[in-house]
Design an enzyme around this catalytic site. Structure first.
Site, PDB file in Angstrom:
ATOM      1  N   ASP A 285       0.985  -0.976   0.079  1.00 33.09           N
ATOM      2  CA  ASP A 285       0.056   0.147  -0.141  1.00 33.09           C
ATOM      3  C   ASP A 285       0.933   1.154  -0.269  1.00 33.09           C
ATOM      4  OD1 ASP A 285      -2.236   1.769  -0.288  1.00 33.09           O
ATOM      5  OD2 ASP A 285      -3.213   0.985   1.734  1.00 33.09           O
TER       6      ASP A 285
HETATM    7  C1  NOJ Z   1      -3.965   3.956  -0.303  1.00 28.96           C
HETATM    8  C2  NOJ Z   1      -4.985   2.666  -0.733  1.00 28.96           C
HETATM    9  O1  NOJ Z   1      -5.437   2.345   1.426  1.00 28.96           O
HETATM   10  C3  NOJ Z   1      -5.268   1.725  -0.752  1.00 28.96           C
HETATM   11  O2  NOJ Z   1      -6.307   0.991  -0.840  1.00 28.96           O
HETATM   12  C4  NOJ Z   1      -5.074   2.412  -2.649  1.00 28.96           C
HETATM   13  O3  NOJ Z   1      -5.833   1.495  -3.269  1.00 28.96           O
HETATM   14  C5  NOJ Z   1      -4.167   2.669  -2.690  1.00 28.96           C
HETATM   15  N1  NOJ Z   1      -3.602   4.306  -1.783  1.00 28.96           N
HETATM   16  C6  NOJ Z   1      -3.911   3.538  -3.877  1.00 28.96           C
HETATM   17  O4  NOJ Z   1      -4.258   4.705  -4.047  1.00 28.96           O
END
Ligand code: NOJ
Length: 746
Positions: A285
């Site tokens: 993430d």
């Molecule tokens: C953070 C989020 O937790 C995740 O779910 C998402 O896919 C990513 N950012 C990219 O935007």
């Protein structure tokens, strides 16, 4: 922009030509090995880097003005937040100027639709309709892929028992069995028949793991959990998604019992890539490799990169830790080249499977983009999905469905005329697209009623704040009407990532407006728009009719009107427990009995309860009404004793006992009465959704096998234990209509 002339050595050129000539005959693994054999360490590291582009940033932004050259030098494997064929083509052009011309993958959070927006996933889960859920993912993939996207960061399969957590809107709710089925359907929908099809996108199952159990529902928070709960409650939806063929996984922000997920070797290498045999790749993430330092798990980015790659995180979303540290880690002999190669191969393999090596511009056709983003059939899918997601919580005196001959309707509330709000959090603003395709609740009602119905409107108040200046007008308008429809709730961005809330009451003074509307003495239908289960005791206890509409997407207005007037008979049932007060959270139906259960609400002293409220939820898991009623009868079990290898066939009769055709979601729960570990008071083990005409009866069959009776025992072995089981069939987790018992024997 991309006028770059690249030089290439004779040896490399002949290797590349050879590679191209024989590529067709090779298996994908052989092709991957051929490319890998040509790559420098720097190029290999490049494949592991994912950078953010220019669309709405979805995390803390790293300023990087040199993306162009880095892509041209083969130092980037993927971009996120790049939208549209024009922009994806232009970046792909840059990648095609790199020495090995390895195509980029474009990733995007296509969570509940691309241009056409579907209900938020939590709302859609309430349909319990796997075909509908797969279909919306399919349409989302069709639109996103036509717009240059190869990869969606969905589905989010985190089980959650805490509505304070803003991200409950992205998942399927609290139940593992249902959540696993939905995870499977969504992966199938996104990926279609084959990743090689032009309208497929890779799924990315997230957030591995247990993110939904963040303590206190606070986003990015820690998780403290037993292995049993992890295996039994939180991991199965991930396993289901892997079984569905998910191409990628994303690891979570949280630590579990002190080990951050991004550095969790047991999760990534032992369970996911080992035990489950996952062949795809894992993306971190946003920034989570660097955050290993903030967790206090490692001292610096160098150690963070070492920990993450060793654990099994293949692609670095935005932290730059791999980019800045992997080469040194290799030359310092801190990590082996094999570890790097494994990650690179996993990523290259997906690029081959997507067909990007054959045609890097495969997803960059502007004509296809225009057609896909303006396809009326997609709106029909969105409208159907939205109607199936609306939950009828209350309908006293059968006020709904409304007659189409009503003379005057007052449509009141701060959300009536909103347009973009209907899309909910994680919506996507397509560059250049206006919002005229989104149907507001007001327009939906206007589309539905004929010329004989007079529609009146007043806003009444804002979603938040305490200004009651608009009340007088709203009351005056309401008094002129035969029926009042009141649309209240949260704003779209009151839930979602980084939008946890400590107070989940209906915001502001909206419940005061409900009070005023009820005081007019007219029939009041309350619509609650939200991204989570909210607390609204006054409304629940006093308003005669409540529809929980979540955020329904681009067809919200039409779908709500369909339900209000009975063109669709509501069938949805909630997939998260609605608490009475925030103090009951975490609250879920499949809890243990404890040594002192509340058996009788009158007698809850020295019982596992709170002294100031009943021990029950406001609305239980699996609850939702219809405009018709259903009778359950004639339960039969093919036998009362089964051995592990045997099965019991369960059948019963479901009858539509009302006057309207309608669908019912029938739920089967089991309870293991005595076992070596305490078991939940009931667990959903099967369900079916079916349509019955008014007066019609059908026989419904379920099969109980050993799988449904098994659990993770003290040794974490999935197995069953002989003994008695309670069988419960009902219309919700609390509305159990038929019961019986059976025994598992040795
Ligand atoms: C953070 C989020 O937790 C995740 O779910 C998402 O896919 C990513 N950012 C990219 O935007």
């Amino acid at each position: 922009m991309h006028n770059f002339r690249w030089k290439i050595s004779g040896v490399l050129l002949s290797s590349l030509l050879l590679f191209t000539a024989t590529a067709q005959k090779k298996t994908i693994d052989q092709k991957v090995d051929s490319v890998l054999s040509l790559m420098t360490v720097e190029e290999k590291i490049g494949q592991l880097n994912q950078f953010n582009d220019n669309w709405r940033a979805t995390g803390p932004v790293t300023v990087d003005n040199d993306k162009f050259n880095q892509i041209k030098n083969g130092q980037v494997g993927s971009l996120l937040n790049t939208l549209g064929t024009e922009r994806t083509r232009s970046w792909q052009n840059v990648a095609m100027q790199s020495r090995l011309k390895i195509p980029l993958i474009f990733g995007q959070d296509v969570i509940h639709g691309y241009k056409t927006t579907f209900p938020i996933p939590l709302g859609e889960a309430c349909s319990w309709d796997m075909d509908a859920i797969e279909l919306t993912a399919r349409v989302a993939a069709t639109e996103a892929s036509a717009s240059g996207i190869h990869w969606t960061f969905a589905p989010m399969v985190d089980i959650s028992r805490d509505p304070r957590w803003g991200r409950v809107m992205e998942g399927s709710g609290e139940d593992t069995y249902l959540g696993s089925k939905i995870a499977y359907a969504r992966v199938k929908g996104f990926q279609g028949k084959s990743l090689g099809d032009t309208n497929s996108v890779m799924a990315c199952v997230k957030h591995f793991a247990a993110y939904g159990a963040a303590i206190g529902g606070r986003d990015y928070n820690s998780v403290d959990m037993s292995d049993r709960t992890l295996w039994e409650v939180y991991l199965p939806p991930f396993k289901a998604a892997v079984d569905a063929g998910a191409a990628t996984l994303m690891n979570a922000f949280n630590d579990i019992n002190g080990v951050p997920s991004t550095g969790n070797k047991v999760l990534l290498r032992d369970i996911l890539k080992g035990k489950w045999g996952f062949k795809g790749f894992v993306v971190t993430d946003w920034g989570t490799i660097g955050e290993l330092v903030d967790h206090g798990y490692v001292a610096n980015d160098y150690q963070a990169a070492q920990t993450a790659i060793t654990a099994g995180a293949d692609m670095d979303m935005e932290s730059r830790c791999y980019k800045n540290n992997l080469a040194k880690l290799i030359s310092d002999n801190k990590i082996s080249i094999n570890l790097l190669d494994d990650a690179v191969k996993r990523i290259l393999k997906k690029k081959f499977e997507l067909g990007l090596f054959d045609n890097p511009y495969k997803y960059c056709n502007p004509l296809r983009e225009t057609n896909a983003l303006n396809n009326n059939n997609h709106a029909k899918v969105a409208r159907e999905a939205a109607t199936k997601s609306i939950v009828l919580l209350k309908n006293e005196k059968n006020i709904l469905p409304l007659s189409k001959n009503i003379k005057t309707i007052a449509f009141i509330g701060p959300l009536v005329k909103e347009v973009k709000q209907n899309k909910g959090f994680w919506d996507i603003d397509i560059p250049g697209a206006d919002s005229s395709f989104i149907v507001s609740q007001w327009n939906g009602l206007q589309n539905k009623v004929g010329n004989n119905t007079n529609l009146l409107y007043a806003k009444g108040c804002e979603v938040d704040g305490d200004n009651k200046d608009g009340f007088a007008e709203a009351i005056a308008i309401a008094k002129q009407a035969d029926v009042i429809i009141l649309s209240i709730g949260e704003k779209r961005d009151m839930s979602g990532e980084a939008h946890s809330r400590s107070n989940i009451n209906i915001p502001g003074i909206q419940e005061d407006l409900v009070k005023e509307m009820l005081a007019t003495g007219k029939p009041v239908v309350v619509l609650i728009n939200a991204g989570r289960p909210l607390v609204f005791n006054f409304t629940a206890d006093n308003a005669p009719v409540i529809l929980y509409t979540w955020w329904l997407g681009s067809e919200a207005g039409n779908a709500i009107a369909d339900v209000l007037f009975g063109d669709y008979n509501p069938s949805a049932k909630i997939t998260m427990t609605f608490p009475r007060v925030v103090g009951q959270i975490p609250f879920y139906y499949n809890h243990f009995n404890t040594g002192r259960p509340v058996v009788n609400e009158e007698d809850h002293v020295y019982k596992s309860s709170y002294r100031d409220i009943p021990s029950t939820p406001k609305y239980p898991f699996g609850y939702g009404l219809s405009y018709t009623t259903f009778g359950y009868s004639n339960l039969q079990l093919s036998k009362k004793k089964m051995a592990k290898k045997e099965k019991i066939e369960v059948s019963f009769t479901l009858t539509n006992t009302g006057n309207l055709d309608g669908e019912e979601i029938v739920q089967l729960y089991l309870r293991d009465k005595v076992s070596s570990l305490v078991r939940p008071i009931k667990e959903l083990k099967d369900f079916t959704k079916l349509m019955l005409k008014a007066g019609e009866s059908k026989t419904i069959k379920f099969v109980i096998d050993n799988e449904k009776l098994s659990f993770y025992n003290q040794q974490l072995i999935w197995d069953s234990e002989p003994g008695e089981f309670d069988l419960m069939i009902g219309a919700s987790s609390e509305d159990i209509r038929l019961t019986d018992k059976f025994e598992l024997v040795n």
